[in-house]
Write a protein that holds these residues in place. Structure first.
Motif: not given
Length: 167
Positions: A30-46
């Motif tokens: 779950r931590m790996l899921l949140v880290v990777w998809l969280g980084l993608i979400a932030v990068g995509l949003g910016v």
């Protein structure tokens, strides 16, 4: 029936005693899921916010939705993994939609490995990899406590040597 490790195994004709995986594997995945998809979400949003405008930045919520969906699926998958030590073989069961149960006879085991990558070591986990005479029946038990993985390796090696001596 009592084994040398002090763990109960099944009595002849009874159901095997199943052991589930420790919660550390669930936390790691779950931590790996949140880290990777969280980084993608932030990068995509910016990226979308700067290039296309703030309305388009809302598409960054798609990876967040995937985090929620993945959180549930990872929990279901983790609960589906279990193993049981029987008198003559090891059972490994896994899968939610498609259940898969692998039976590995002790006498067919050629190699038992304990592995632990950097992320697994950070979470205090190890995996047991079983290699048999038939490549199709190689099996893995992921996310065990290192002490349990070593105990299982030693027990399986001992039983494998005892069962293959008559071949």
């Amino acid at each position: 029936m009592e084994t040398g490790s002090g763990r109960d195994t099944e009595v002849a004709g009874a159901e095997p005693v199943w052991t589930g995986l420790p919660p550390g594997l669930l936390r790691m995945r779950r931590m790996l899921l949140v880290v990777w998809l969280g980084l993608i979400a932030v990068g995509l949003g910016v990226l979308l916010g700067l290039l296309c405008g703030p309305v388009w930045a809302a598409f960054a919520l798609l990876p967040v939705a995937l985090i929620v969906w993945g959180w549930v699926l990872i929990g279901r998958n983790w609960r589906s993994w279990r193993y049981a030590e029987r008198a003559d073989d090891l059972l490994i069961s896994r899968g939610v939609l498609w259940r898969e149960e692998t039976v590995v006879p002790y006498g067919r085991m050629q190699l038992v490995e304990v592995t632990s990558g950097p992320v697994e070591r950070h979470f205090g986990l190890a995996s047991v990899q079983l290699h048999t005479a038939a490549a199709a029946t190689d099996a893995t038990i992921p996310g065990l406590d290192p002490a349990e993985a070593e105990r299982l390796r030693d027990r399986l090696t001992e039983l494998g040597e005892a069962r293959s001596a008559g071949l």
